[in-house]
Design a protein around this motif. Structure first.
Motif, PDB file in Angstrom:
ATOM      1  N   UNK A 232      31.406  35.954  38.106  1.00 14.47           N
ATOM      2  CA  UNK A 232      30.968  35.429  39.419  1.00 14.47           C
ATOM      3  C   UNK A 232      32.191  34.596  40.270  1.00 14.47           C
ATOM      4  N   UNK A 233      33.398  33.860  39.609  1.00 14.99           N
ATOM      5  CA  UNK A 233      34.475  32.853  39.978  1.00 14.99           C
ATOM      6  C   UNK A 233      35.551  34.273  40.003  1.00 14.99           C
ATOM      7  N   UNK A 234      35.493  35.389  39.359  1.00 17.20           N
ATOM      8  CA  UNK A 234      36.693  35.701  39.342  1.00 17.20           C
ATOM      9  C   UNK A 234      35.782  36.272  40.504  1.00 17.20           C
ATOM     10  N   UNK A 235      34.737  37.464  40.875  1.00 16.41           N
ATOM     11  CA  UNK A 235      35.046  37.998  41.824  1.00 16.41           C
ATOM     12  C   UNK A 235      34.758  37.428  43.172  1.00 16.41           C
ATOM     13  N   UNK A 236      34.664  35.722  43.597  1.00 21.45           N
ATOM     14  CA  UNK A 236      34.558  34.507  44.534  1.00 21.45           C
ATOM     15  C   UNK A 236      36.322  34.900  44.900  1.00 21.45           C
ATOM     16  N   UNK A 237      36.979  34.556  43.804  1.00 16.98           N
ATOM     17  CA  UNK A 237      38.812  34.828  43.668  1.00 16.98           C
ATOM     18  C   UNK A 237      39.332  35.846  44.288  1.00 16.98           C
ATOM     19  N   UNK A 238      38.488  36.569  44.754  1.00 13.47           N
ATOM     20  CA  UNK A 238      38.893  38.089  45.273  1.00 13.47           C
ATOM     21  C   UNK A 238      38.711  38.090  46.275  1.00 13.47           C
ATOM     22  N   UNK A 239      37.178  37.937  46.691  1.00 15.82           N
ATOM     23  CA  UNK A 239      36.744  37.300  48.165  1.00 15.82           C
ATOM     24  C   UNK A 239      37.819  36.539  48.968  1.00 15.82           C
ATOM     25  N   UNK A 240      38.093  35.240  48.176  1.00 19.86           N
ATOM     26  CA  UNK A 240      39.313  34.746  49.130  1.00 19.86           C
ATOM     27  C   UNK A 240      40.273  34.823  48.865  1.00 19.86           C
ATOM     28  N   UNK A 241      40.190  35.738  48.543  1.00 20.44           N
ATOM     29  CA  UNK A 241      42.064  36.229  48.659  1.00 20.44           C
ATOM     30  C   UNK A 241      42.186  37.765  49.979  1.00 20.44           C
ATOM     31  N   UNK A 242      41.340  37.939  49.577  1.00 22.80           N
ATOM     32  CA  UNK A 242      40.754  39.018  50.404  1.00 22.80           C
ATOM     33  C   UNK A 242      41.383  40.561  49.320  1.00 22.80           C
ATOM     34  N   UNK A 243      41.295  40.331  48.877  1.00 22.36           N
ATOM     35  CA  UNK A 243      40.945  41.617  47.226  1.00 22.36           C
ATOM     36  C   UNK A 243      40.193  43.098  47.519  1.00 22.36           C
ATOM     37  N   UNK A 244      40.413  44.227  47.425  1.00 20.34           N
ATOM     38  CA  UNK A 244      39.178  44.720  46.903  1.00 20.34           C
ATOM     39  C   UNK A 244      39.440  45.822  46.162  1.00 20.34           C
ATOM     40  N   UNK A 245      38.642  45.785  45.017  1.00 26.27           N
ATOM     41  CA  UNK A 245      39.435  46.706  44.010  1.00 26.27           C
ATOM     42  C   UNK A 245      39.202  47.850  44.154  1.00 26.27           C
ATOM     43  N   UNK A 246      37.789  48.276  44.623  1.00 26.37           N
ATOM     44  CA  UNK A 246      37.999  50.441  44.977  1.00 26.37           C
ATOM     45  C   UNK A 246      36.907  50.406  43.806  1.00 26.37           C
ATOM     46  N   UNK A 247      36.848  50.242  42.441  1.00 20.43           N
ATOM     47  CA  UNK A 247      35.517  50.590  41.445  1.00 20.43           C
ATOM     48  C   UNK A 247      35.351  50.059  40.371  1.00 20.43           C
ATOM     49  N   UNK A 248      33.779  48.911  41.343  1.00 23.12           N
ATOM     50  CA  UNK A 248      33.755  48.156  40.547  1.00 23.12           C
ATOM     51  C   UNK A 248      32.651  48.477  39.247  1.00 23.12           C
ATOM     52  N   UNK A 249      32.609  50.221  38.934  1.00 24.64           N
ATOM     53  CA  UNK A 249      31.881  50.522  37.682  1.00 24.64           C
ATOM     54  C   UNK A 249      31.819  50.047  36.116  1.00 24.64           C
ATOM     55  N   UNK A 250      30.538  49.547  35.869  1.00 28.89           N
ATOM     56  CA  UNK A 250      30.449  48.693  34.730  1.00 28.89           C
ATOM     57  C   UNK A 250      31.658  48.952  34.027  1.00 28.89           C
ATOM     58  N   UNK A 251      31.975  49.698  33.450  1.00 31.09           N
ATOM     59  CA  UNK A 251      33.138  50.605  33.110  1.00 31.09           C
ATOM     60  C   UNK A 251      34.331  50.264  33.238  1.00 31.09           C
ATOM     61  N   UNK A 252      34.248  49.392  34.792  1.00 34.94           N
ATOM     62  CA  UNK A 252      35.374  48.653  34.921  1.00 34.94           C
ATOM     63  C   UNK A 252      35.904  46.894  34.999  1.00 34.94           C
ATOM     64  N   UNK A 253      34.559  46.660  34.325  1.00 37.39           N
ATOM     65  CA  UNK A 253      34.463  44.614  34.024  1.00 37.39           C
ATOM     66  C   UNK A 253      34.321  44.605  32.723  1.00 37.39           C
ATOM     67  N   UNK A 254      35.179  43.667  32.693  1.00 37.66           N
ATOM     68  CA  UNK A 254      36.387  43.002  31.550  1.00 37.66           C
ATOM     69  C   UNK A 254      35.216  42.368  31.143  1.00 37.66           C
ATOM     70  N   UNK A 255      34.906  41.601  29.830  1.00 37.99           N
ATOM     71  CA  UNK A 255      33.910  41.351  29.393  1.00 37.99           C
ATOM     72  C   UNK A 255      34.320  39.645  29.185  1.00 37.99           C
ATOM     73  N   UNK A 256      35.770  39.648  29.533  1.00 34.92           N
ATOM     74  CA  UNK A 256      36.351  38.095  28.923  1.00 34.92           C
ATOM     75  C   UNK A 256      36.544  37.764  31.337  1.00 34.92           C
ATOM     76  N   UNK A 257      36.073  38.486  31.528  1.00 33.75           N
ATOM     77  CA  UNK A 257      36.206  37.743  33.425  1.00 33.75           C
ATOM     78  C   UNK A 257      37.510  37.718  33.751  1.00 33.75           C
ATOM     79  N   UNK A 258      38.481  38.913  33.987  1.00 39.49           N
ATOM     80  CA  UNK A 258      39.686  39.620  34.341  1.00 39.49           C
ATOM     81  C   UNK A 258      39.588  40.358  35.410  1.00 39.49           C
ATOM     82  N   UNK A 259      40.736  40.554  36.140  1.00 39.14           N
ATOM     83  CA  UNK A 259      40.687  42.016  37.061  1.00 39.14           C
ATOM     84  C   UNK A 259      40.813  42.795  35.610  1.00 39.14           C
ATOM     85  N   UNK A 260      40.431  44.157  36.075  1.00 38.43           N
ATOM     86  CA  UNK A 260      40.571  45.050  35.050  1.00 38.43           C
ATOM     87  C   UNK A 260      40.549  46.455  35.403  1.00 38.43           C
TER      88      UNK A 260
END
Length: 484
Positions: A232-260
């Motif tokens: 949750x905190x990671x994605x809040x950081x993305x939103x605040x800086x205006x970053x779009x990931x593009x492919x937020x499939x669950x296999x692209x989600x880091x278990x330690x909360x990093x942009x992956x």
């Protein structure tokens, strides 16, 4: 090449062998190091006197003692549909190192060739996508947002067919863990409780050792809650800086909360709440304004995978923390961006109205907040000039000024704090595209220069002012796909 204080491990191999397949890299022809992250190598405890020493590893022609490359097996939800056929289709986990400071690093070679999980792919990565991931992972690190890192990059002469014939490249990606939400989905859906517990204990033991001595259910509950909150905190950081990931499939989600897994990412230029940076995302599932909800949905997928070994009430409680953690992080970060040290009940309304204004008038997101960070020194012009209708800016600035009257710090101190959280330099797509075009002609100096700028995104850097400019018309709507 290595420091004696470094420990070589491969703890991933302690998992059941269903989680991986041993695969040797497929060699590239005449591979050469074109970018090497010397500061990162030093932080990891490695000597970097001659980066070309690593060309053989990056080309897949050499393995160092202790390297035992494996393709990881996982599954996941892609665009909301479960896909059991996933896994490392073009990357190999080579080994793990533990540096002098005790930090653990996975080494993962992307573009290493075909694996049993390549499906219909060739296992290769192309130069342009490799450059984009290298640039963006280092840009995110500069912004202070959790991310995988780029250690080095190799270019080669091997042709790779995508929409056209391109050249091959590899990226040596490092992070504390390459385990994804999809690993847990694979364990739960295909191998049952024993495999799931093995994976849980592996992750907790390596990355949450402070939980290791707790009773099992408390240990699992605390771990899941922390994973949800980090996400949750990671994605809040993305939103605040205006970053779009593009492919937020669950296999692209880091278990330690990093942009992956950087694919068709983008930083917003003109603000568009519904911006879709991936042209294959026809329904806009991963649009900018949907990212917070997608993060929650992915945490639900993880929750469903954990139910066989966790108390359902604990899972629900952990999931509820997503919204709390996201809202707290986002609100505090936006207060910081606006220079609001004191909390006011009107802040959320001001923040949301600001986003609405930026969206309605297509205002450059980064330039707006950076201009706001020097309002007292430079006057209103740096903000007003972003608007076609100056009266809209004047009305908002008057409201903002009224709110600032509640603050107790000086303008200078407040704006210095704002400049520390509102970047002047971001990785705009057009900047990445210019670097890629030069690299395709064999010139990597522009990439090195851009990287140097992006490592200090909050500094003024007057000698690099050109990198803070808004995109030209040709650079505003670049078509980025998943093709890599």
């Amino acid at each position: 090449m290595t420091d004696q204080k470094i420990e070589i491990e491969h703890r991933y191999l302690e998992l059941p062998d269903s989680f991986y397949t041993r695969v040797k890299p497929s060699p590239l022809k005449e591979g050469r190091i074109v970018c090497f992250n010397a500061p990162l190598a030093q932080a990891m405890g490695f000597q970097a006197t001659d980066p070309s020493d690593w060309a053989g590893v990056g080309s897949g022609t050499e393995l160092l003692e202790g390297m035992d490359p494996v393709a990881m097996k996982y599954t996941g939800h892609q665009f909301g549909v479960y896909n059991p056929e996933l896994g490392d289709g073009r990357g190999l986990l080579l080994w793990e190192t533990v540096g002098p400071d005790g930090r653990r690093w996975d080494w993962h070679l992307k573009g290493a060739g075909m694996t049993p999980y390549s499906r219909f792919g060739d296992g290769r990565a192309v130069l342009r996508s490799t450059i984009r991931e290298y640039l963006c992972s280092e840009a995110m690190a500069g912004l202070g947002i959790p991310t995988t890192r780029a250690l080095f990059m190799v270019s080669a002469r091997d042709p790779v067919r995508r929409e056209s014939i391109e050249t091959a490249a590899t990226l040596l990606r490092v992070t504390q863990s390459h385990i994804r939400f999809g690993h847990f989905e694979f364990a739960a859906h295909h191998h049952g409780e024993k495999a799931l517990r093995s994976l849980l204990e592996h992750v907790i033991g390596l990355h949450y050792p402070e939980l290791a001595e707790l009773p099992e259910q408390e240990r699992y509950q605390r771990w899941y809650q922390e994973t949800v909150e980090r996400t949750a905190r990671l994605i809040a950081d993305w939103q605040a800086v205006g970053f779009c990931h593009g492919v937020m499939n669950s296999d692209n989600m880091s278990i330690i909360g990093e942009t992956f897994d950087y694919g068709p990412f983008a930083f917003l230029d003109d603000f568009d709440a519904g911006y879709i940076c991936n042209h294959t995302d026809q329904g806009g599932r991963y649009a900018y304004n949907r990212q917070p909800n997608v993060g929650f949905v992915n945490c639900q997928y993880l929750a469903n995978a954990l139910v066989p070994v966790m108390n359902e009430d604990d899972v629900r409680r952990g999931l509820r923390n997503y919204e709390i953690a996201y809202n707290q992080r986002f609100l505090q970060t936006m207060r910081n961006k606006l220079g609001l040290a004191k909390e006011s009940e009107t802040d959320l309304s001001l923040i949301m109205d600001t986003f609405s204004m930026l969206h309605e008038h297509s205002i450059d997101y980064t330039l707006f907040f950076r201009g706001l960070s020097s309002l007292s020194a430079n006057g209103r012009a740096s903000v007003r000039n972003l608007f076609v209708d100056r009266s809209v800016a004047d009305e908002w600035l008057s409201r903002y000024q009224e709110r600032l009257e509640e603050e107790e710090v000086s303008d200078e101190k407040r704006e210095a704090g704002m400049r520390a959280v509102n970047p002047k330099y971001i990785l705009r797509n057009y900047l990445a595209q210019k670097v890629i075009m030069e690299a395709q002609n064999g010139d990597y100096e522009p990439m090195e220069r851009l990287l140097a700028v992006l490592t200090r995104p909050f500094d003024e850097q007057p000698e690099n002012e050109e990198f803070a400019a808004p995109p030209p018309d040709w650079g505003k709507h670049l078509n980025i796909s998943c093709s890599s």
